[in-house]
Design a protein around this motif. Structure first.
Motif, PDB file in Angstrom:
ATOM      1  N   THR A   1       8.914  71.019  -8.811  1.00  0.00           N
ATOM      2  CA  THR A   1       7.756  70.149  -9.014  1.00  0.00           C
ATOM      3  C   THR A   1       8.212  68.816  -9.589  1.00  0.00           C
ATOM      4  O   THR A   1       9.047  68.788 -10.500  1.00  0.00           O
ATOM      5  CB  THR A   1       6.750  70.808  -9.985  1.00  0.00           C
ATOM      6  N   PRO A   2       7.695  67.687  -9.086  1.00  0.00           N
ATOM      7  CA  PRO A   2       8.062  66.388  -9.661  1.00  0.00           C
ATOM      8  C   PRO A   2       7.832  66.374 -11.177  1.00  0.00           C
ATOM      9  O   PRO A   2       6.830  66.904 -11.661  1.00  0.00           O
ATOM     10  CB  PRO A   2       7.124  65.409  -8.941  1.00  0.00           C
ATOM     11  N   LEU A   3       8.763  65.772 -11.886  1.00  0.00           N
ATOM     12  CA  LEU A   3       8.724  65.789 -13.344  1.00  0.00           C
ATOM     13  C   LEU A   3       7.435  65.181 -13.880  1.00  0.00           C
ATOM     14  O   LEU A   3       6.793  65.741 -14.784  1.00  0.00           O
ATOM     15  CB  LEU A   3       9.941  65.035 -13.903  1.00  0.00           C
ATOM     16  N   ASP A   4       7.028  64.031 -13.355  1.00  0.00           N
ATOM     17  CA  ASP A   4       5.807  63.382 -13.829  1.00  0.00           C
ATOM     18  C   ASP A   4       4.587  64.277 -13.632  1.00  0.00           C
ATOM     19  O   ASP A   4       3.707  64.347 -14.504  1.00  0.00           O
ATOM     20  CB  ASP A   4       5.586  62.057 -13.091  1.00  0.00           C
ATOM     21  N   GLU A   5       4.532  64.939 -12.488  1.00  0.00           N
ATOM     22  CA  GLU A   5       3.404  65.831 -12.198  1.00  0.00           C
ATOM     23  C   GLU A   5       3.372  67.000 -13.176  1.00  0.00           C
ATOM     24  O   GLU A   5       2.314  67.410 -13.658  1.00  0.00           O
ATOM     25  CB  GLU A   5       3.510  66.342 -10.767  1.00  0.00           C
ATOM     26  N   THR A   6       4.534  67.547 -13.465  1.00  0.00           N
ATOM     27  CA  THR A   6       4.624  68.669 -14.403  1.00  0.00           C
ATOM     28  C   THR A   6       4.141  68.268 -15.786  1.00  0.00           C
ATOM     29  O   THR A   6       3.334  68.974 -16.416  1.00  0.00           O
ATOM     30  CB  THR A   6       6.077  69.176 -14.495  1.00  0.00           C
ATOM     31  N   VAL A   7       4.628  67.141 -16.280  1.00  0.00           N
ATOM     32  CA  VAL A   7       4.250  66.678 -17.616  1.00  0.00           C
ATOM     33  C   VAL A   7       2.756  66.385 -17.681  1.00  0.00           C
ATOM     34  O   VAL A   7       2.073  66.731 -18.654  1.00  0.00           O
ATOM     35  CB  VAL A   7       5.072  65.436 -18.013  1.00  0.00           C
ATOM     36  N   HIS A   8       2.214  65.755 -16.638  1.00  0.00           N
ATOM     37  CA  HIS A   8       0.792  65.442 -16.610  1.00  0.00           C
ATOM     38  C   HIS A   8      -0.047  66.715 -16.648  1.00  0.00           C
ATOM     39  O   HIS A   8      -1.052  66.792 -17.377  1.00  0.00           O
ATOM     40  CB  HIS A   8       0.455  64.633 -15.362  1.00  0.00           C
ATOM     41  N   ALA A   9       0.360  67.723 -15.889  1.00  0.00           N
ATOM     42  CA  ALA A   9      -0.380  68.980 -15.854  1.00  0.00           C
ATOM     43  C   ALA A   9      -0.351  69.674 -17.225  1.00  0.00           C
ATOM     44  O   ALA A   9      -1.370  70.206 -17.684  1.00  0.00           O
ATOM     45  CB  ALA A   9       0.196  69.904 -14.783  1.00  0.00           C
TER      46      ALA A   9
ATOM     47  N   LYS B   1       0.618  58.562 -25.223  1.00  0.00           N
ATOM     48  CA  LYS B   1       1.883  58.217 -24.585  1.00  0.00           C
ATOM     49  C   LYS B   1       3.053  58.851 -25.322  1.00  0.00           C
ATOM     50  O   LYS B   1       3.998  59.368 -24.700  1.00  0.00           O
ATOM     51  CB  LYS B   1       2.051  56.698 -24.551  1.00  0.00           C
ATOM     52  N   ARG B   2       2.994  58.852 -26.648  1.00  0.00           N
ATOM     53  CA  ARG B   2       4.086  59.415 -27.456  1.00  0.00           C
ATOM     54  C   ARG B   2       4.210  60.922 -27.235  1.00  0.00           C
ATOM     55  O   ARG B   2       5.325  61.450 -27.123  1.00  0.00           O
ATOM     56  CB  ARG B   2       3.841  59.105 -28.932  1.00  0.00           C
ATOM     57  N   ILE B   3       3.076  61.637 -27.174  1.00  0.00           N
ATOM     58  CA  ILE B   3       3.115  63.081 -26.944  1.00  0.00           C
ATOM     59  C   ILE B   3       3.655  63.374 -25.551  1.00  0.00           C
ATOM     60  O   ILE B   3       4.465  64.290 -25.364  1.00  0.00           O
ATOM     61  CB  ILE B   3       1.714  63.699 -27.111  1.00  0.00           C
ATOM     62  N   ARG B   4       3.238  62.587 -24.563  1.00  0.00           N
ATOM     63  CA  ARG B   4       3.739  62.795 -23.202  1.00  0.00           C
ATOM     64  C   ARG B   4       5.239  62.521 -23.111  1.00  0.00           C
ATOM     65  O   ARG B   4       5.965  63.197 -22.369  1.00  0.00           O
ATOM     66  CB  ARG B   4       2.970  61.921 -22.209  1.00  0.00           C
ATOM     67  N   GLN B   5       5.724  61.543 -23.863  1.00  0.00           N
ATOM     68  CA  GLN B   5       7.160  61.267 -23.878  1.00  0.00           C
ATOM     69  C   GLN B   5       7.943  62.459 -24.433  1.00  0.00           C
ATOM     70  O   GLN B   5       9.003  62.820 -23.908  1.00  0.00           O
ATOM     71  CB  GLN B   5       7.448  60.023 -24.726  1.00  0.00           C
TER      72      GLN B   5
ATOM     73  N   LEU C   1       6.933  65.583 -24.401  1.00  0.00           N
ATOM     74  CA  LEU C   1       6.862  66.625 -23.373  1.00  0.00           C
ATOM     75  C   LEU C   1       7.885  66.363 -22.270  1.00  0.00           C
ATOM     76  O   LEU C   1       8.552  67.290 -21.789  1.00  0.00           O
ATOM     77  CB  LEU C   1       5.456  66.671 -22.774  1.00  0.00           C
ATOM     78  N   MET C   2       7.987  65.116 -21.860  1.00  0.00           N
ATOM     79  CA  MET C   2       8.942  64.737 -20.813  1.00  0.00           C
ATOM     80  C   MET C   2      10.364  65.110 -21.219  1.00  0.00           C
ATOM     81  O   MET C   2      11.131  65.679 -20.425  1.00  0.00           O
ATOM     82  CB  MET C   2       8.853  63.239 -20.546  1.00  0.00           C
ATOM     83  N   GLU C   3      10.718  64.818 -22.456  1.00  0.00           N
ATOM     84  CA  GLU C   3      12.059  65.121 -22.947  1.00  0.00           C
ATOM     85  C   GLU C   3      12.312  66.628 -22.964  1.00  0.00           C
ATOM     86  O   GLU C   3      13.406  67.093 -22.610  1.00  0.00           O
ATOM     87  CB  GLU C   3      12.238  64.538 -24.351  1.00  0.00           C
ATOM     88  N   ILE C   4      11.297  67.388 -23.367  1.00  0.00           N
ATOM     89  CA  ILE C   4      11.444  68.842 -23.440  1.00  0.00           C
ATOM     90  C   ILE C   4      11.598  69.445 -22.045  1.00  0.00           C
ATOM     91  O   ILE C   4      12.467  70.293 -21.806  1.00  0.00           O
ATOM     92  CB  ILE C   4      10.242  69.471 -24.173  1.00  0.00           C
ATOM     93  N   VAL C   5      10.740  69.006 -21.120  1.00  0.00           N
ATOM     94  CA  VAL C   5      10.802  69.551 -19.759  1.00  0.00           C
ATOM     95  C   VAL C   5      12.118  69.159 -19.083  1.00  0.00           C
ATOM     96  O   VAL C   5      12.755  69.986 -18.415  1.00  0.00           O
ATOM     97  CB  VAL C   5       9.600  69.064 -18.924  1.00  0.00           C
TER      98      VAL C   5
END
Length: 205
Positions: free
Chosen positions: A159-167, A136-140, A142-146
């Motif tokens: 592309t939806p932000l959540d989808e981008t981060v997940h990919a 979760k911390r790494i994805r957070q 990534l979310m901030e960077i994107v």
């Protein structure tokens, strides 16, 4: 905040951090000699010189002790990632440094100390709270960077932000997950750069 906390109940007795640290340190040494699977709480009690009942005042299971060790290790990786990202000036460079620091620190910690790999593998394979918190911390991050990259016009916005981060996180899995990382050690020198290039091309506006 880079500290990874385990949500597994750990302390049942007095909040005596020095005793808890002593148990964790001794357990780490015991795991390194005999392995996590082959070690029981009774074995730890004998090795440390405490009674089994006394250990249970501080940790409710062997997993809880492993969780404490794992959380400490994962916190070191997150701290290295945070430091690497903080020193970058653009979202593109932040992503490159995140991926590189994550892989380099994971390899250094997990494969120079087999007991840490053993415990991290259990953590990832069994979905321990420390592993889930780490992901979760790494994805957070990534979310901030994107998000910053989109705001600054470096990354696409369709592309939806959540989808981008997940990919992106899926692309990183062979090197972020210790269970998979062991099979990719011969690629750790070039993979972060090559995969970063691939991801960044896909993010181009």
């Amino acid at each position: 905040m880079s500290e990874i906390e385990s949500s597994t109940p750990q302390a049942r007795g007095p909040a005596d951090h020095s005793v808890r640290e002593q148990i964790v340190e001794a357990a780490g040494e015991h795991f390194s000699h005999y392995g996590y699977d082959k070690t029981t709480v009774s074995d730890l009690a004998k090795a440390i010189g405490f009674s089994k009942a006394y250990i249970y005042k501080f940790f409710d299971s062997k997993q809880a002790i492993g969780e404490a060790i794992c959380a400490q290790t994962l916190s070191k990786i997150v701290a290295a990632v945070d430091e690497a990202v903080a020193s970058a000036t653009t979202p593109t460079e932040k992503f490159r440094r995140l991926f590189k620091a994550l892989v380099a620190t994971s390899v250094e910690l997990f494969f120079n100390d087999r007991k840490l790999y053993d415990i991290a593998a259990h953590s990832a394979g069994e979905g321990w709270p420390s592993a889930l918190a780490y992901g979760k911390r790494i994805r957070q991050t990534l979310m901030e960077i994107v998000r910053e990259g989109r705001e600054r016009g470096e990354f696409e916005r369709k592309t939806p932000l959540d989808e981008t981060v997940h990919a992106i996180y899926l692309v990183m899995q062979p090197y972020a997950n210790p269970l998979l990382l062991q099979y990719n050690l011969d690629l750790v020198e070039e993979a972060p750069t090559q995969l970063s290039n691939l991801v960044l091309r896909s993010l181009a506006p």
